[in-house]
Design an enzyme around this catalytic site. Sequence first.
Site, PDB file in Angstrom:
ATOM      1  N   GLU A 116      61.763  86.354 132.828  1.00 48.30           N
ATOM      2  CA  GLU A 116      61.416  85.591 131.618  1.00 48.30           C
ATOM      3  C   GLU A 116      62.460  84.499 131.351  1.00 48.30           C
ATOM      4  O   GLU A 116      62.112  83.339 131.101  1.00 48.30           O
ATOM      5  CB  GLU A 116      61.310  86.534 130.423  1.00 48.30           C
ATOM      6  CG  GLU A 116      60.237  87.612 130.633  1.00 48.30           C
ATOM      7  CD  GLU A 116      59.451  87.886 129.390  1.00 48.30           C
ATOM      8  OE1 GLU A 116      58.495  87.129 129.139  1.00 48.30           O
ATOM      9  OE2 GLU A 116      59.809  88.843 128.680  1.00 48.30           O
ATOM     10  N   GLU A 136      56.970  94.216 132.249  1.00 49.53           N
ATOM     11  CA  GLU A 136      56.912  94.903 130.948  1.00 49.53           C
ATOM     12  C   GLU A 136      55.675  95.785 130.790  1.00 49.53           C
ATOM     13  O   GLU A 136      55.775  96.908 130.290  1.00 49.53           O
ATOM     14  CB  GLU A 136      56.975  93.885 129.791  1.00 49.53           C
ATOM     15  CG  GLU A 136      58.365  93.337 129.510  1.00 49.53           C
ATOM     16  CD  GLU A 136      58.668  92.058 130.247  1.00 49.53           C
ATOM     17  OE1 GLU A 136      58.022  91.787 131.284  1.00 49.53           O
ATOM     18  OE2 GLU A 136      59.551  91.309 129.802  1.00 49.53           O
TER      19      GLU A 136
HETATM   20  C1  LIG Z   1      60.402  92.569 125.580  1.00 60.01           C
HETATM   21  C2  LIG Z   1      61.539  91.770 126.180  1.00 60.01           C
HETATM   22  C3  LIG Z   1      61.817  92.241 127.559  1.00 60.01           C
HETATM   23  C4  LIG Z   1      61.457  93.489 127.944  1.00 60.01           C
HETATM   24  C5  LIG Z   1      61.886  93.956 129.243  1.00 60.01           C
HETATM   25  O1  LIG Z   1      62.536  93.289 130.005  1.00 60.01           O
HETATM   26  S1  LIG Z   1      61.437  95.569 129.615  1.00 60.01           S
HETATM   27  C6  LIG Z   1      62.512  95.911 130.947  1.00 60.01           C
HETATM   28  C7  LIG Z   1      61.702  96.074 132.134  1.00 60.01           C
HETATM   29  N1  LIG Z   1      62.628  96.239 133.239  1.00 60.01           N
HETATM   30  C8  LIG Z   1      62.203  96.713 134.357  1.00 60.01           C
HETATM   31  O2  LIG Z   1      61.050  97.005 134.514  1.00 60.01           O
HETATM   32  C9  LIG Z   1      63.238  96.896 135.417  1.00 60.01           C
HETATM   33  C10 LIG Z   1      63.608  98.374 135.517  1.00 60.01           C
HETATM   34  N2  LIG Z   1      64.520  98.563 136.624  1.00 60.01           N
HETATM   35  C11 LIG Z   1      64.091  98.614 137.894  1.00 60.01           C
HETATM   36  O3  LIG Z   1      62.923  98.501 138.208  1.00 60.01           O
HETATM   37  C12 LIG Z   1      65.136  98.772 138.936  1.00 60.01           C
HETATM   38  O4  LIG Z   1      66.266  99.353 138.328  1.00 60.01           O
HETATM   39  C13 LIG Z   1      65.551  97.431 139.579  1.00 60.01           C
HETATM   40  C14 LIG Z   1      64.411  96.931 140.487  1.00 60.01           C
HETATM   41  C15 LIG Z   1      65.917  96.380 138.538  1.00 60.01           C
HETATM   42  C16 LIG Z   1      66.812  97.651 140.460  1.00 60.01           C
HETATM   43  O5  LIG Z   1      66.572  98.679 141.381  1.00 60.01           O
HETATM   44  P1  LIG Z   1      67.822  99.282 142.195  1.00 60.01           P
HETATM   45  O6  LIG Z   1      67.262 100.323 143.133  1.00 60.01           O
HETATM   46  O7  LIG Z   1      68.628  98.183 142.759  1.00 60.01           O
HETATM   47  O8  LIG Z   1      68.755  99.979 141.110  1.00 60.01           O
HETATM   48  P2  LIG Z   1      68.508 101.282 140.247  1.00 60.01           P
HETATM   49  O9  LIG Z   1      69.148 102.436 140.954  1.00 60.01           O
HETATM   50  O10 LIG Z   1      67.109 101.441 139.850  1.00 60.01           O
HETATM   51  O11 LIG Z   1      69.353 100.932 138.955  1.00 60.01           O
HETATM   52  C17 LIG Z   1      70.781 100.957 138.967  1.00 60.01           C
HETATM   53  C18 LIG Z   1      71.223 101.385 137.590  1.00 60.01           C
HETATM   54  O12 LIG Z   1      70.791 100.402 136.638  1.00 60.01           O
HETATM   55  C19 LIG Z   1      70.013 101.018 135.624  1.00 60.01           C
HETATM   56  N3  LIG Z   1      68.987 100.088 135.148  1.00 60.01           N
HETATM   57  C20 LIG Z   1      68.212  99.286 135.887  1.00 60.01           C
HETATM   58  N4  LIG Z   1      67.374  98.597 135.121  1.00 60.01           N
HETATM   59  C21 LIG Z   1      67.628  98.960 133.846  1.00 60.01           C
HETATM   60  C22 LIG Z   1      67.073  98.599 132.593  1.00 60.01           C
HETATM   61  N5  LIG Z   1      66.107  97.662 132.478  1.00 60.01           N
HETATM   62  N6  LIG Z   1      67.565  99.191 131.514  1.00 60.01           N
HETATM   63  C23 LIG Z   1      68.562 100.105 131.576  1.00 60.01           C
HETATM   64  N7  LIG Z   1      69.138 100.495 132.749  1.00 60.01           N
HETATM   65  C24 LIG Z   1      68.680  99.926 133.867  1.00 60.01           C
HETATM   66  C25 LIG Z   1      69.397 102.232 136.317  1.00 60.01           C
HETATM   67  O13 LIG Z   1      68.963 103.158 135.370  1.00 60.01           O
HETATM   68  C26 LIG Z   1      70.574 102.716 137.169  1.00 60.01           C
HETATM   69  O14 LIG Z   1      71.511 103.387 136.385  1.00 60.01           O
HETATM   70  P3  LIG Z   1      71.685 104.989 136.507  1.00 60.01           P
HETATM   71  O15 LIG Z   1      72.856 105.289 135.610  1.00 60.01           O
HETATM   72  O16 LIG Z   1      71.958 105.245 137.946  1.00 60.01           O
HETATM   73  O17 LIG Z   1      70.424 105.579 136.032  1.00 60.01           O
HETATM   74  C27 LIG Z   1      62.857  91.906 125.383  1.00 60.01           C
HETATM   75  C28 LIG Z   1      63.695  90.691 125.793  1.00 60.01           C
HETATM   76  C29 LIG Z   1      64.669  90.446 124.631  1.00 60.01           C
HETATM   77  C30 LIG Z   1      64.458  91.625 123.744  1.00 60.01           C
HETATM   78  C31 LIG Z   1      64.910  91.503 122.330  1.00 60.01           C
HETATM   79  C32 LIG Z   1      66.357  91.057 122.253  1.00 60.01           C
HETATM   80  C33 LIG Z   1      66.846  91.013 120.851  1.00 60.01           C
HETATM   81  C34 LIG Z   1      66.626  92.278 120.172  1.00 60.01           C
HETATM   82  C35 LIG Z   1      67.624  92.795 119.435  1.00 60.01           C
HETATM   83  C36 LIG Z   1      67.418  93.936 118.656  1.00 60.01           C
HETATM   84  O18 LIG Z   1      68.341  94.414 118.013  1.00 60.01           O
HETATM   85  C37 LIG Z   1      66.076  94.548 118.580  1.00 60.01           C
HETATM   86  C38 LIG Z   1      65.365  94.372 119.859  1.00 60.01           C
HETATM   87  C39 LIG Z   1      65.299  92.914 120.287  1.00 60.01           C
HETATM   88  C40 LIG Z   1      64.380  92.232 119.340  1.00 60.01           C
HETATM   89  C41 LIG Z   1      64.802  92.882 121.713  1.00 60.01           C
HETATM   90  C42 LIG Z   1      63.350  93.350 121.839  1.00 60.01           C
HETATM   91  C43 LIG Z   1      62.824  93.306 123.275  1.00 60.01           C
HETATM   92  C44 LIG Z   1      62.998  91.948 123.878  1.00 60.01           C
HETATM   93  C45 LIG Z   1      62.115  90.909 123.235  1.00 60.01           C
END
Ligand SMILES: C[C@H](/C=C/C(=O)SCCNC(=O)CCNC(=O)[C@H](O)C(C)(C)COP(=O)(O)OP(=O)(O)OC[C@H]1O[C@@H](n2cnc3c(N)ncnc32)[C@H](O)[C@@H]1OP(=O)(O)O)[C@H]1CC[C@H]2[C@@H]3CCC4=CC(=O)CC[C@]4(C)[C@H]3CC[C@]12C
Length: 262
Positions: A116, A136
């Site tokens: 994004e 998402e």
């Molecule tokens: C809505 C708006 C955006 C929303 C989103 O972005 S939803 C997130 C979706 N993310 C994903 O789908 C990615 C998930 N991750 C993966 O698929 C994989 O991890 C990867 C492909 C990225 C990497 O794979 P990898 O094999 O290399 O590594 P891993 O082993 O999987 O990961 C390593 C390690 O990292 C951790 N990890 C990875 N991704 C995440 C993650 N997304 N979150 C947390 N941790 C993650 C993983 O767990 C591993 O750790 P471990 O300890 O080993 O478990 C939003 C955009 C802006 C927002 C607003 C901002 C302002 C605001 C403030 C407020 O106070 C209220 C909320 C809000 C308004 C907020 C609202 C939402 C938004 C609008």
Amino acid sequence: MAEPHALVSLEGHTLVVTMNRPEARNALTGEMLSIMVEAWDRVDSDDQVRSCVLTGAGGAFCAGADLKSMSRNAPDKSFSNGSFDPSRIEGLLKGRRLTKPLIAAVEGPAIAGGTEILQGTDIRVAAESAKFGVSEPRWGLFPMGGSAVRLPRQIPYTVAADLLLTGRHITAAEARDIGLVGHVVPDGQALARALELAHLINDNGPLAIRAILKTIRDTEGMHEEEAFKLDAKYGIEVFASADAKEGPKAFTEKRKPHFQGR
Ligand SMILES: C[C@H](/C=C/C(=O)SCCNC(=O)CCNC(=O)[C@H](O)C(C)(C)COP(=O)(O)OP(=O)(O)OC[C@H]1O[C@@H](n2cnc3c(N)ncnc32)[C@H](O)[C@@H]1OP(=O)(O)O)[C@H]1CC[C@H]2[C@@H]3CCC4=CC(=O)CC[C@]4(C)[C@H]3CC[C@]12C
């Protein structure tokens, strides 16, 4: 002491902003977004800054919002109590565009919020093993970073709809094929290539660069005739500057131009 969630450094005339939570693939936090807003303010206000590069630490760009903290603290509360207006998320450059060029340097995942924010950048460099996707909906979430509006304006409609609705991830090569990124480089080289492009921009007339960007931004979606009126207004301002005299003079004198931004 804990590391800041984003790092900001000036390299020559380029401000480099690095999302810095490598242990969570640089998943977004409130702290990270507020450091980014401060950096965007500096890009716009500091004449020393002629371009900006956005990148991530530890071989990742950004894994989007922090899904772990989201399950503890649901964003819909801030939407419903009015403490946060989701139509403008400055940190993600939703509802705000910089007045100077922003180049993305992507290594590893740029997923959900990561893809994004990419759409708020002007030039995009990806390493070969980078991955993109607006995932998402996989988690029942809406791409609130603006992709449902911005992606179909930036890449062909059917590809945008496919990515938005399936949430699937694509490779750097596919991202280049659909025009989401412009450059694909070997792994580990994205920042270096982004800085090379930034230096090319920094050597150009800063007033011309700002006027070109302003024209691109302000005329988006306008009828061509209306757009050319703004194009002419901004262009004439550039032609009236000292820099527009210096450029042709430097060419004639067979030397590099020395632009002063006036
Ligand atoms: C809505 C708006 C955006 C929303 C989103 O972005 S939803 C997130 C979706 N993310 C994903 O789908 C990615 C998930 N991750 C993966 O698929 C994989 O991890 C990867 C492909 C990225 C990497 O794979 P990898 O094999 O290399 O590594 P891993 O082993 O999987 O990961 C390593 C390690 O990292 C951790 N990890 C990875 N991704 C995440 C993650 N997304 N979150 C947390 N941790 C993650 C993983 O767990 C591993 O750790 P471990 O300890 O080993 O478990 C939003 C955009 C802006 C927002 C607003 C901002 C302002 C605001 C403030 C407020 O106070 C209220 C909320 C809000 C308004 C907020 C609202 C939402 C938004 C609008």
